[in-house]
Design an enzyme around this catalytic site. Structure first.
Site, PDB file in Angstrom:
ATOM      1  N   GLU A 196       0.865  -1.168   0.000  1.00 33.79           N
ATOM      2  CA  GLU A 196       0.000   0.000   0.000  1.00 33.79           C
ATOM      3  C   GLU A 196       0.904   1.221   0.000  1.00 33.79           C
ATOM      4  O   GLU A 196       1.802   1.346   0.818  1.00 33.79           O
ATOM      5  CB  GLU A 196      -0.866  -0.037   1.266  1.00 33.79           C
ATOM      6  CG  GLU A 196      -1.986   0.942   1.278  1.00 33.79           C
ATOM      7  CD  GLU A 196      -2.719   0.912   2.627  1.00 33.79           C
ATOM      8  OE1 GLU A 196      -2.921  -0.169   3.203  1.00 33.79           O
ATOM      9  OE2 GLU A 196      -3.059   1.999   3.094  1.00 33.79           O
ATOM     10  N   ASP A 243      -4.256  11.040   9.587  1.00 32.80           N
ATOM     11  CA  ASP A 243      -3.008  10.391   9.964  1.00 32.80           C
ATOM     12  C   ASP A 243      -2.404  10.951  11.241  1.00 32.80           C
ATOM     13  O   ASP A 243      -2.477  12.144  11.514  1.00 32.80           O
ATOM     14  CB  ASP A 243      -1.988  10.523   8.828  1.00 32.80           C
ATOM     15  CG  ASP A 243      -2.310   9.562   7.697  1.00 32.80           C
ATOM     16  OD1 ASP A 243      -2.322   8.352   7.959  1.00 32.80           O
ATOM     17  OD2 ASP A 243      -2.575  10.029   6.574  1.00 32.80           O
ATOM     18  N   TYR A 265     -11.782  -2.197   4.076  1.00 32.57           N
ATOM     19  CA  TYR A 265     -10.740  -1.844   5.040  1.00 32.57           C
ATOM     20  C   TYR A 265     -11.406  -1.487   6.369  1.00 32.57           C
ATOM     21  O   TYR A 265     -12.122  -0.509   6.456  1.00 32.57           O
ATOM     22  CB  TYR A 265      -9.953  -0.651   4.479  1.00 32.57           C
ATOM     23  CG  TYR A 265      -8.690  -0.271   5.224  1.00 32.57           C
ATOM     24  CD1 TYR A 265      -8.657  -0.113   6.604  1.00 32.57           C
ATOM     25  CD2 TYR A 265      -7.507  -0.027   4.521  1.00 32.57           C
ATOM     26  CE1 TYR A 265      -7.497   0.246   7.266  1.00 32.57           C
ATOM     27  CE2 TYR A 265      -6.332   0.345   5.173  1.00 32.57           C
ATOM     28  CZ  TYR A 265      -6.335   0.487   6.551  1.00 32.57           C
ATOM     29  OH  TYR A 265      -5.191   0.864   7.189  1.00 32.57           O
TER      30      TYR A 265
END
Lengths: 250, 385
Positions: free
Chosen positions: A35, A46, A160
């Site tokens: 990825e 993040d 995911y």
């Protein structure tokens, strides 16, 4: 695309594009999917580690076209699936069709767009289908069953699962929410499911696979290595991925 | 949910349920008389509404053109319009059973207004502020701390408002169960741009009533500064269906041609950040650019989606005023009227003076004087040297 898979994440261009190719080849020895993060100026989902990686990549002058070329070069060495992960603006700015077609032509197998939920994804989905680009949508512990079904429907590659409430970053333990979510997803989702966020150790990999995950994503724990060793990270990355892989056979 | 093609909800999946919860709660309180009564009570007795609409006679004489009126949001408690929204959202947060408020701030005005609301309603308050802004606005940091808020200096990215929003969002994805994210402008994912607009529309509703009382007619033109755009939308919105010219003034910084500015509508392109589709200052890869304005409150690379829409349908006009002209207007208003405007509001004032000069003497221009200038004294003193 995934079955008992170890999915490894690094940010493209961190600390520079040349090093990224070397790192991908190192990861490739033990990873099932690579990825690749598309660097973005504002990576709001993040944690610190990947934020800094985005910053390093942009500071090194990494462009979107460099990311495509990186995948193209990697394809000369390996057939391991490559998934791009990024934020929507760089995709939108290029034009969704232009972005997806270029990614496909470079050898990208799937895409994750963190801040593109289903409601906004109609055009994107149609274009990905037309170009045969795998789509991967995220689900969180607070995603209801009905929505989980819609996410399953929209995800052509895999779903995911985010293991916790929060941002990316290595944690000591896998949150209990992750196991509840896997259980919920296993009874609702037909596509394979990968679990990510906070995974950093072989035991985490083992526990999640045992709980029914088809894949496990490790990101920050690898990016931390790049933060420490810079251009010379390939060997340490390889060691870490080998170690993580042991979680699949524990 | 959208303003034409603008707005939307471009957020990570985990934020979808909290945004839906917020939307439901907001729809409920809109119809809840008890809530509306409480909001009106605090706006009147605590914040100091209604604010005056003042005929700036000296300035009008000096400019020698249209009559210039000032909507005195600078007279509100906390010194700026931001409190209209923080009181509203803090009450909404309490209604939803949240015990903690988080906010982003640029110049510190919204942070201070959030800290005030947090203190008033007994809610734990934490404010994210870019470390560069923390340096530039030391007094506001101290103010927030006195008000019992915790200020986090954000070291990532350009260390300004944009990064403070990123950090507040990062907090929220982990804390939404007990926390309300109190966004300070008409930006962010749906329903925020609508909620903030509604709470700020009190400015325009009052202005309409007051100008009819004083002049017996609607104004010809309304001018307001636009960073994210909350004070501008607040005064524009009740006039959208009327025959009134609406002008938003963006920060021209050192000049658009020099590239150091914050004029997202005038010089930006369509993009997606902070949950919304709008205009942003970005490079050809879609990376956000660093912005500049003498007014920290305008220093943001995006703009609220409703402004993008008003521009697209040509209902409002958007222009720029650069640092130098804003500074001149700051000095001019101080000298002629004895009012120190915020540097943000000075942008609107500068443009209003420019167009008033070309208008007839019986025409009316209203400027939203969104905040007072005390917070900017350091900067102004340095610049005037």
């Amino acid at each position: 695309m995934i079955d008992r898979a170890l999915i490894t994440f690094i940010t493209a261009g961190d600390p520079n594009i040349k090093a990224s190719l070397e790192f991908m080849l190192a990861l490739d020895k033990y990873a099932d999917v690579i990825e690749l993060g598309i660097p973005f100026s504002d990576p709001m989902a993040d944690g610190k580690v990947i934020q800094k990686a985005n910053h390093r990549a942009l500071k090194a002058g990494t462009r979107i076209k460099d990311v495509f070329n990186l995948v193209k070069e990697f394809r000369e060495h390996s057939n391991t699936p490559v998934v791009l992960m990024g934020y929507y603006n760089p995709v939108y700015k290029q034009g969704v069709e232009r972005f997806v077609s270029k990614a496909k032509a470079s050898g990208v197998d799937g895409m994750i767009v963190v801040d593109l939920p289903l409601e906004e994804a109609e055009e994107y989905l149609a274009i990905c289908e037309r170009y045969g680009m795998g789509t991967i949508f995220l689900a969180a512990p607070n995603t209801g069953e009905e929505r989980l079904r819609m996410i399953d429907e929209a995800s052509s590659a895999f779903v995911y699962l985010i293991s916790l409430y929060g941002i990316t970053g290595a944690r000591d333990r896998v949150s209990s929410l992750a196991f509840e979510l896997i259980k919920k997803a296993k009874s609702t989702v037909r596509k394979p499911v990968a679990v990510g966020f906070g995974v950093s150790k072989p035991e985490h990999v083992r526990d999640l696979i045992e709980a029914g995950a088809d894949g496990v994503v490790v990101g920050s724990a690898l990016v931390e290595i790049i933060e420490k060793y810079g251009e010379d990270s390939a060997y340490e990355l390889e060691k870490k991925v080998k170690n993580l892989r042991s979680g699949l056979v524990l | 949910m959208k303003f034409g093609e603008f707005g939307g909800r471009f957020v990570p999946e985990v934020l979808i349920p909290p945004l839906e919860e917020l939307e439901r709660a907001y729809e409920e309180i809109k119809k809840d008389e008890e809530f509306q009564r409480k909001l009106a009570y605090y706006l009147k007795h605590y914040a100091g509404r209604p604010t005056p609409l003042y005929f700036a006679e000296n300035l009008t004489k000096k400019v020698s053109g249209a009559m210039i009126y000032l909507k005195r949001e600078d007279l509100l408690h906390s010194g700026a319009h931001k409190i209209n929204n923080t009181i509203g959202q803090a009450l909404l947060a309490r209604y939803m059973g949240k015990s903690r408020l988080i906010a982003e701030t640029g110049a510190g005005q919204h942070g201070v207004a959030t800290a005030i609301a947090g203190a008033l309603f007994g809610m734990k308050t934490e404010v994210y502020m870019g470390s560069e802004d923390v340096e530039r606005q030391r007094m506001n940091v101290f103010r927030m701390e006195l008000l019992n808020a915790k200020v986090h200096a954000v070291e990532s990215g350009s260390r300004t408002l944009k990064d403070a929003i990123n950090e507040a969002l990062r907090d929220w994805v982990a804390s939404f169960e007990v926390t309300h994210y109190l966004i300070g402008s008409v930006v962010g994912p749906h329903p925020y741009p609508t909620i903030v607009r509604d709470f700020q529309s009190v400015i325009g509703r009052e202005t309409k009533r007051q100008i009819i009382e004083m002049e017996g007619c609607l104004p010809d033109c309304i001018v307001a500064c636009v960073g994210g755009g909350s004070n501008a939308i607040g005064i524009f919105h009740p006039f959208i269906k009327d025959k009134v010219k609406l002008i938003g003034v963006e920060a021209g910084g050192e000049g658009i041609e020099k590239g150091r500015h914050s004029a997202s509508i005038v010089a930006g392109e369509k993009g997606i950040l902070h949950g919304m589709l709008s205009y942003f200052l970005q490079d050809e890869d879609g990376q956000m650019l660093t912005t500049h304005s003498i007014a920290a409150g305008l220093d943001y690379p995006g703009v609220g989606p409703e402004h993008a829409y008003l521009k697209a349908i040509q209902r409002a006009e958007y222009v720029t005023v650069n640092d130098e002209h804003a500074l001149k207007a700051f000095v001019e208003l101080s000298k002629t009227e004895g009012i120190l405007p915020a540097l943000e509001s000075a942008h609107a004032l500068a443009y209003a003076m420019e167009i008033a000069r070309e208008m007839e003497k019986d025409e009316v221009v209203v400027v939203n004087l969104s905040g007072r200038g005390d917070k900017d004294l350091e900067i102004v003193r340095r610049e005037l040297k």
